[in-house]
Design a protein around this motif. Structure first.
Motif, short mmCIF file in Angstrom:
data_model
loop_
_atom_site.label_atom_id
_atom_site.label_comp_id
_atom_site.label_asym_id
_atom_site.label_seq_id
_atom_site.Cartn_x
_atom_site.Cartn_y
_atom_site.Cartn_z
N PHE A 75 89.71 20.11 137.41
CA PHE A 75 89.42 21.73 138.42
C PHE A 75 88.98 22.80 137.63
CE2 PHE A 75 92.51 18.82 140.12
CZ PHE A 75 92.22 18.50 141.40
N VAL A 76 89.37 22.46 135.75
CA VAL A 76 88.63 23.94 135.21
C VAL A 76 87.81 23.99 135.18
CG1 VAL A 76 89.59 24.61 133.23
CG2 VAL A 76 91.09 24.36 135.12
N VAL A 77 86.66 25.35 134.73
CA VAL A 77 85.29 25.10 134.34
C VAL A 77 84.85 25.00 132.55
CG1 VAL A 77 83.26 26.70 134.31
CG2 VAL A 77 84.96 27.15 136.19
N GLN A 78 84.70 24.40 133.02
CA GLN A 78 83.72 23.54 131.07
C GLN A 78 83.30 24.16 130.85
OE1 GLN A 78 85.94 20.92 129.86
NE2 GLN A 78 86.92 20.33 132.40
N ARG A 79 82.21 24.77 130.67
CA ARG A 79 81.55 25.91 130.46
C ARG A 79 80.81 26.61 131.07
NH1 ARG A 79 79.46 26.30 124.99
NH2 ARG A 79 77.11 27.40 124.87
N ILE A 80 80.34 27.67 130.94
CA ILE A 80 80.32 28.88 131.69
C ILE A 80 78.30 29.30 131.59
CG2 ILE A 80 80.32 31.64 133.02
CD1 ILE A 80 83.45 31.12 131.78
N GLY A 81 77.60 29.19 132.51
CA GLY A 81 76.66 28.84 133.07
C GLY A 81 76.30 30.06 132.45
N PRO A 82 74.78 30.31 131.95
CA PRO A 82 74.29 31.65 131.80
C PRO A 82 73.49 32.48 132.87
CG PRO A 82 72.87 29.95 130.55
CD PRO A 82 73.85 29.61 131.05
N ASP A 83 74.09 31.60 134.17
CA ASP A 83 73.17 32.32 134.88
C ASP A 83 74.35 33.55 135.24
OD1 ASP A 83 74.76 29.87 135.88
OD2 ASP A 83 74.90 29.77 137.68
N GLN A 84 75.56 33.36 135.12
CA GLN A 84 76.81 33.88 135.26
C GLN A 84 76.67 35.01 134.37
OE1 GLN A 84 79.06 33.41 137.64
NE2 GLN A 84 77.22 31.95 138.09
N ASN A 126 80.40 39.91 130.50
CA ASN A 126 79.80 39.03 129.86
C ASN A 126 80.08 38.14 128.03
OD1 ASN A 126 77.66 39.25 131.66
ND2 ASN A 126 76.43 40.94 130.09
N LYS A 127 81.05 38.86 127.23
CA LYS A 127 82.28 39.11 126.43
C LYS A 127 82.98 37.97 126.43
CE LYS A 127 84.08 41.00 121.97
NZ LYS A 127 84.80 42.19 122.04
N GLY A 128 83.51 38.00 127.74
CA GLY A 128 84.12 37.03 127.47
C GLY A 128 83.80 35.35 127.78
N ILE A 129 82.48 35.91 128.96
CA ILE A 129 81.98 34.73 129.03
C ILE A 129 81.47 33.78 127.55
CG2 ILE A 129 79.23 33.78 129.58
CD1 ILE A 129 79.47 35.55 132.25
N ILE A 130 80.46 34.35 127.17
CA ILE A 130 80.69 34.33 125.43
C ILE A 130 82.16 33.01 124.62
CG2 ILE A 130 79.87 34.75 123.01
CD1 ILE A 130 77.82 36.50 124.37
N LEU A 131 83.17 33.95 125.08
CA LEU A 131 84.34 33.74 123.99
C LEU A 131 84.78 32.28 124.62
CD1 LEU A 131 85.60 37.08 123.74
CD2 LEU A 131 85.15 35.01 121.47
N TYR A 132 85.04 32.66 125.67
CA TYR A 132 85.37 31.28 126.90
C TYR A 132 84.33 30.00 126.18
CZ TYR A 132 87.27 28.13 131.13
OH TYR A 132 87.41 27.39 131.92
N GLU A 181 91.34 38.77 126.88
CA GLU A 181 91.53 40.08 127.21
C GLU A 181 89.94 40.69 127.41
OE1 GLU A 181 92.16 41.04 123.28
OE2 GLU A 181 93.88 39.92 122.90
N SER A 182 88.97 40.28 127.73
CA SER A 182 87.69 40.48 127.96
C SER A 182 88.01 40.76 129.31
CB SER A 182 86.55 39.67 127.44
OG SER A 182 86.30 40.35 125.76
N PHE A 183 88.01 39.12 129.93
CA PHE A 183 88.12 39.36 131.21
C PHE A 183 89.17 40.03 132.31
CE2 PHE A 183 86.81 34.37 130.84
CZ PHE A 183 85.72 35.51 130.99
N ARG A 184 90.08 40.65 131.55
CA ARG A 184 90.96 41.25 131.99
C ARG A 184 90.18 42.91 132.05
NH1 ARG A 184 96.53 38.13 130.42
NH2 ARG A 184 97.49 37.23 131.79
#
Length: 273
Positions: free
Chosen positions: A110-119, A178-184, A194-197
């Protein structure tokens, strides 16, 4: 042996599989498929010669015990013994199948494995009715380009520059998201949280950024085992009724099942069935 309704070709195939299994020639997948056949079709017990398999094991043991004459002494058991042993094997396999069916679905489904660059958030291009690209816009676009090029370290530097130099919206929330996406994607979930918050606290007048920030925050919290906090964040994303509503439904259902709670106002768990 009594007659059977099975086709001879199928019987031969099963016999060949059993023979290959006894000789150690089946792969793990083939062995599992064979056991599944036993569990699904009890009528195969006689045809599949499970009793022969058990006999062979016992007779091998007997061959290791030499009689006084120097020859192997094989004490054969009544035929009903082989059927009882076969039935025990089937019962065990059936039990395994039951537990396999009832095993809870894993959270990572149910959890996102990798966030795509389109996000990744880039410039809007339009500010106050004027078509213009600010320095902050350019930095966001350069960060996106760095991500696509596989240079995540450079992307983080660019987003940090936006954060440090342009403390206004929508730049701050975009840069933190965007920073949170990279770190994720680098599995640095604590830093991603921290970034998403930060993104959720800074965003103004953008449901899309807010929804993304809460959705990915919830996923990051799941990855560090903070399920109650994850439930809160995912619920925030769910309430925004955007593109992540359906996956938020499913993750909320899983979190609710695991935590034993679904007492959020407006959350209809029946929709998730």
């Amino acid at each position: 042996m009594k007659s059977f309704s099975m086709e001879n070709s199928r019987e031969l195939e099963i016999r060949q599989q059993i023979d290959a299994y006894l000789k150690g020639r089946l792969s793990e997948e083939e062995i599992q498929a064979l056991w599944n056949e036993f569990a699904k079709n009890p009528e195969l017990l006689n045809v599949l010669e499970i009793e022969v398999n058990v006999k062979e094991l016992i007779e091998r043991e007997a061959l290791n015990s030499k009689g006084s004459s120097g020859k192997a002494t094989i004490n054969r058991l009544p035929s009903w013994t082989w059927h009882a042993a076969a039935a025990a094997v089937l019962a065990f396999i059936a039990l395994v199948q039951i537990f396999r069916i009832e095993t809870p679905t894993q959270m990572d489904q149910f959890v996102v494995q990798r966030i795509g660059p389109d996000q990744v958030e880039t410039s809007d291009g339009v500010r106050a009715k004027d078509m213009r690209i600010t320095t902050a816009d350019s930095l966001l676009n350069l960060g996106f380009e760095a991500i696509v090029s596989g240079n995540e370290d450079r992307a983080i530097e660019l987003f940090d520059e936006v954060i440090n130099r342009f403390d206004e919206e929508p730049y701050g929330s975009k840069a933190f998201l965007n920073k949170g996406i990279i770190l994720y994607n680098e599995s640095d979930y604590e830093a991603a949280i921290e970034s998403f918050r930060e993104a959720t606290e800074r965003v103004q007048d953008s449901r899309m950024i807010l929804e993304k920030a809460y959705w990915y925050l919830g996923n990051a919290l799941v990855n560090v085992g903070e399920l109650e906090e994850a439930q809160k964040a995912v619920f925030e994303a769910y309430q925004l009724e955007g593109v992540f509503r359906n996956p938020a439904f499913r993750l909320l259902k899983k979190l609710s099942d695991d935590l034993g709670s679904s007492d959020y106002e407006g959350f209809d768990a029946q929709q998730l069935e």
